[in-house]
Scaffold this motif. Structure first.
Motif, PDB file in Angstrom:
ATOM      1  N   GLU A 397       0.815  -1.216   0.000  1.00  0.00           N
ATOM      2  CA  GLU A 397       0.000   0.000   0.000  1.00  0.00           C
ATOM      3  C   GLU A 397       0.851   1.270   0.000  1.00  0.00           C
ATOM      4  N   THR A 398       2.045   1.198   0.538  1.00  0.00           N
ATOM      5  CA  THR A 398       2.937   2.363   0.554  1.00  0.00           C
ATOM      6  C   THR A 398       3.781   2.475  -0.707  1.00  0.00           C
ATOM      7  N   GLY A 399       3.668   1.490  -1.591  1.00  0.00           N
ATOM      8  CA  GLY A 399       4.418   1.540  -2.836  1.00  0.00           C
ATOM      9  C   GLY A 399       5.833   1.014  -2.758  1.00  0.00           C
ATOM     10  N   LEU A 400       6.223   0.445  -1.629  1.00  0.00           N
ATOM     11  CA  LEU A 400       7.580  -0.094  -1.494  1.00  0.00           C
ATOM     12  C   LEU A 400       7.750  -1.406  -2.236  1.00  0.00           C
ATOM     13  N   MET A 401       6.653  -2.129  -2.432  1.00  0.00           N
ATOM     14  CA  MET A 401       6.681  -3.401  -3.154  1.00  0.00           C
ATOM     15  C   MET A 401       5.434  -3.522  -4.008  1.00  0.00           C
ATOM     16  N   SER A 402       5.558  -4.285  -5.081  1.00  0.00           N
ATOM     17  CA  SER A 402       4.375  -4.726  -5.808  1.00  0.00           C
ATOM     18  C   SER A 402       3.815  -5.962  -5.109  1.00  0.00           C
ATOM     19  N   GLU A 403       2.614  -6.358  -5.506  1.00  0.00           N
ATOM     20  CA  GLU A 403       2.058  -7.583  -4.923  1.00  0.00           C
ATOM     21  C   GLU A 403       2.968  -8.771  -5.190  1.00  0.00           C
ATOM     22  N   GLN A 404       3.502  -8.856  -6.413  1.00  0.00           N
ATOM     23  CA  GLN A 404       4.378  -9.976  -6.756  1.00  0.00           C
ATOM     24  C   GLN A 404       5.644  -9.964  -5.909  1.00  0.00           C
ATOM     25  N   GLN A 405       6.208  -8.777  -5.694  1.00  0.00           N
ATOM     26  CA  GLN A 405       7.397  -8.689  -4.844  1.00  0.00           C
ATOM     27  C   GLN A 405       7.094  -9.086  -3.404  1.00  0.00           C
ATOM     28  N   ALA A 406       5.895  -8.752  -2.943  1.00  0.00           N
ATOM     29  CA  ALA A 406       5.503  -9.143  -1.586  1.00  0.00           C
ATOM     30  C   ALA A 406       5.422 -10.661  -1.461  1.00  0.00           C
ATOM     31  N   VAL A 407       4.868 -11.321  -2.454  1.00  0.00           N
ATOM     32  CA  VAL A 407       4.797 -12.785  -2.439  1.00  0.00           C
ATOM     33  C   VAL A 407       6.201 -13.382  -2.502  1.00  0.00           C
ATOM     34  N   GLU A 408       7.070 -12.805  -3.317  1.00  0.00           N
ATOM     35  CA  GLU A 408       8.454 -13.292  -3.391  1.00  0.00           C
ATOM     36  C   GLU A 408       9.163 -13.130  -2.054  1.00  0.00           C
ATOM     37  N   THR A 409       8.897 -12.037  -1.355  1.00  0.00           N
ATOM     38  CA  THR A 409       9.490 -11.823  -0.032  1.00  0.00           C
ATOM     39  C   THR A 409       8.980 -12.861   0.955  1.00  0.00           C
ATOM     40  N   ALA A 410       7.688 -13.118   0.932  1.00  0.00           N
ATOM     41  CA  ALA A 410       7.118 -14.147   1.805  1.00  0.00           C
ATOM     42  C   ALA A 410       7.727 -15.512   1.523  1.00  0.00           C
ATOM     43  N   THR A 411       7.988 -15.803   0.259  1.00  0.00           N
ATOM     44  CA  THR A 411       8.611 -17.079  -0.111  1.00  0.00           C
ATOM     45  C   THR A 411      10.019 -17.184   0.455  1.00  0.00           C
ATOM     46  N   LEU A 412      10.746 -16.071   0.448  1.00  0.00           N
ATOM     47  CA  LEU A 412      12.076 -16.072   1.060  1.00  0.00           C
ATOM     48  C   LEU A 412      11.980 -16.427   2.547  1.00  0.00           C
ATOM     49  N   LEU A 413      11.077 -15.779   3.261  1.00  0.00           N
ATOM     50  CA  LEU A 413      10.988 -15.965   4.705  1.00  0.00           C
ATOM     51  C   LEU A 413      10.532 -17.369   5.090  1.00  0.00           C
ATOM     52  N   LEU A 414       9.562 -17.893   4.360  1.00  0.00           N
ATOM     53  CA  LEU A 414       8.962 -19.169   4.745  1.00  0.00           C
ATOM     54  C   LEU A 414       9.688 -20.377   4.174  1.00  0.00           C
ATOM     55  N   ARG A 415      10.371 -20.194   3.050  1.00  0.00           N
ATOM     56  CA  ARG A 415      10.913 -21.375   2.365  1.00  0.00           C
ATOM     57  C   ARG A 415      12.359 -21.220   1.909  1.00  0.00           C
ATOM     58  N   ASP A 416      12.612 -20.238   1.047  1.00  0.00           N
ATOM     59  CA  ASP A 416      13.908 -20.190   0.370  1.00  0.00           C
ATOM     60  C   ASP A 416      15.057 -19.907   1.328  1.00  0.00           C
ATOM     61  N   ASN A 417      14.882 -18.966   2.254  1.00  0.00           N
ATOM     62  CA  ASN A 417      15.964 -18.662   3.194  1.00  0.00           C
ATOM     63  C   ASN A 417      16.298 -19.837   4.096  1.00  0.00           C
ATOM     64  N   PRO A 418      15.312 -20.457   4.762  1.00  0.00           N
ATOM     65  CA  PRO A 418      15.674 -21.608   5.601  1.00  0.00           C
ATOM     66  C   PRO A 418      16.253 -22.767   4.796  1.00  0.00           C
ATOM     67  N   LYS A 419      15.771 -22.995   3.591  1.00  0.00           N
ATOM     68  CA  LYS A 419      16.349 -24.072   2.782  1.00  0.00           C
ATOM     69  C   LYS A 419      17.814 -23.791   2.471  1.00  0.00           C
ATOM     70  N   ARG A 420      18.128 -22.538   2.134  1.00  0.00           N
ATOM     71  CA  ARG A 420      19.511 -22.189   1.800  1.00  0.00           C
ATOM     72  C   ARG A 420      20.404 -22.166   3.039  1.00  0.00           C
ATOM     73  N   ILE A 421      19.935 -21.532   4.099  1.00  0.00           N
ATOM     74  CA  ILE A 421      20.756 -21.368   5.307  1.00  0.00           C
ATOM     75  C   ILE A 421      21.053 -22.722   5.954  1.00  0.00           C
TER      76      ILE A 421
END
Length: 424
Positions: A397-421
């Protein structure tokens, strides 16, 4: 919930997540009775807090008596998020339709739990419903890992006993039996710790882990002082506070160095004060401290730049500390929302602070800390709802991310980051 939040939540629920910390027993991962669910320490703690005597929940109480005594007390905690976890699990995993668990209907849910437990691979079905790919365990250092279902479970070497209880003859005996090394010197301790890490790595471990009191300072170890303390323990002598501290700092360093050698992260869970309330129910003796700070760990983070430290804190007073350390140190990764901070209002505060201050590729969004797999779904869903709200209101809503970028960020937090780390 706004339309934007709803759209984000729908996408976030579809992300297959990694749960990097739980207490699920590999040999009995799912609930077999309603008492397995009501016995989760959150419920026994809360009903005790609301007036139920602690001795009414002792382990010698039969399951039927425990349920019969606890259920009428649940109305005193139906304002809590923990109660909502119970009812969401009952509804989504067992098909229980009433919106409250009462003395008049608990037998129905109890029968549903028993029947569901008979299903083949029940725990896998529950985790699939929660949309989790992997769940980390918390394993004793001498645990046999040969029977762990590694398709869904990831072993984790819990090191509290090693670090803080090595003076105990029984801990040394268990360590010697597991590693084949007599614990007669500091070098033997290091070799035994390396042996443990080798065994755990061979069985697919994702990390080591430890829960730390707020006053622990993991400085550069004085090996001579630790050796003298160990020698006293070997002679059956009681250790002074000074000796105990030197020995703990040494063993902690040995574990950290083993993490470095075997390329494993070290999960640090910092800030719990143990046994503050001895008269409480099992699991309900410990509280949070606001004293101390992560500056005590700065030397550790500097000395071991190759080790990823995934850090959880227990006090809101430490939340800003953790964000600033993760801002500066490449090897410090904020992880989850632990224990007393695991309620939406605190999660939202922590999450917003991290997302606005720390590189998104470093954030581990959530872990369940559950004891039975049935709590994966309501606990992760709680986090998913908070995550959708924060991303929608503060970023899209503040324009810092698009909806797609928000979903990509959520994917990092829930899946991609823990898998990599964690390399899972």
């Amino acid at each position: 919930m706004s339309d934007l939040e709803a759209r984000l939540l729908e996408k976030i629920v579809g992300i297959r997540a990694i749960d990097c910390h739980s207490h699920v027993p590999a040999e009995a991962p799912h609930a077999k009775t309603l008492a397995d669910l009501l016995g989760y320490h959150y419920y026994t703690e809360l009903v005790h807090s609301a007036g139920m005597p602690a001795d009414a929940m002792h382990s010698h109480i039969s399951e039927a008596d425990l349920i019969g005594k606890m259920v009428p007390r649940l109305e005193t905690i139906d304002n809590t998020v923990q109660y909502s976890w119970l009812m969401e699990a009952a509804r989504e995993l067992f098909g229980f339709r009433p919106d409250r668990l009462t003395a008049g209907n608990w037998a129905e849910l109890a029968q549903m739990v028993v029947e569901a437990a008979r299903q083949e691979d029940r725990y896998r079905a529950v985790l699939a419903k929660a949309n989790l790919e992997k769940v980390f365990l918390t394993n004793r250092f001498d645990e046999d890992l040969s029977g762990v279902d590694r398709a869904v479970f990831v072993p984790c070497l819990r090191t509290d006993d090693l670090v803080f209880e090595l003076a105990d003859p029984d801990v040394r005996r268990r360590l010697a039996e597991k590693t084949g090394s007599e614990i007669g010197s500091t070098e033997a301790v290091r070799e035994a710790v390396r042996g443990l890490m080798r065994y755990f790595t061979q069985h697919g471990a994702g990390s080591a882990a430890i829960s730390l009191p707020p006053d622990f300072t993991p400085g550069r170890p004085d090996e001579a002082a630790a050796g003298k303390a160990l020698a006293r323990a070997l002679r059956g002598k009681d250790l002074s506070e000074h000796d105990s501290r030197h020995l703990a700092v040494f063993v902690f360093d040995a574990v950290t160095d083993a993490c470095r050698q075997f390329h494993k992260p070290f999960q640090l869970m910092i800030g719990v004060l143990r046994n503050v309330y001895p008269a409480g129910v099992e699991g309900g003796h410990d509280l949070v401290s606001k004293s101390g700070g992560l500056v005590q760990y700065a030397d550790l983070f500097r000395r071991y730049p190759e080790v990823d430290f995934t850090v959880s804190v227990l006090s809101l007073a430490w939340v800003h500390d953790l964000a600033t350390f993760a801002w500066i140190f490449p090897n410090v990764k904020p992880s989850g929302h632990w224990w007393y901070l695991n309620v939406p209002v605190h999660i939202e505060y922590e999450l917003r602070a991290r997302l606005m201050a720390v590189p998104k590729v470093k954030l581990i969004g959530y872990y369940s800390d559950m004891y039975k797999v049935e709590f994966a779904l309501p606990k992760f869903n709680m986090y998913r709802r908070v995550l959708a709200r924060v991303l929608a209101r503060d970023f899209v809503e503040t324009g810092l991310m698009s909806e797609q970028q928000a979903v990509e960020t959520a994917t990092l937090l829930l899946r991609d980051n823990p898998k990599r780390i964690f390399g899972v």
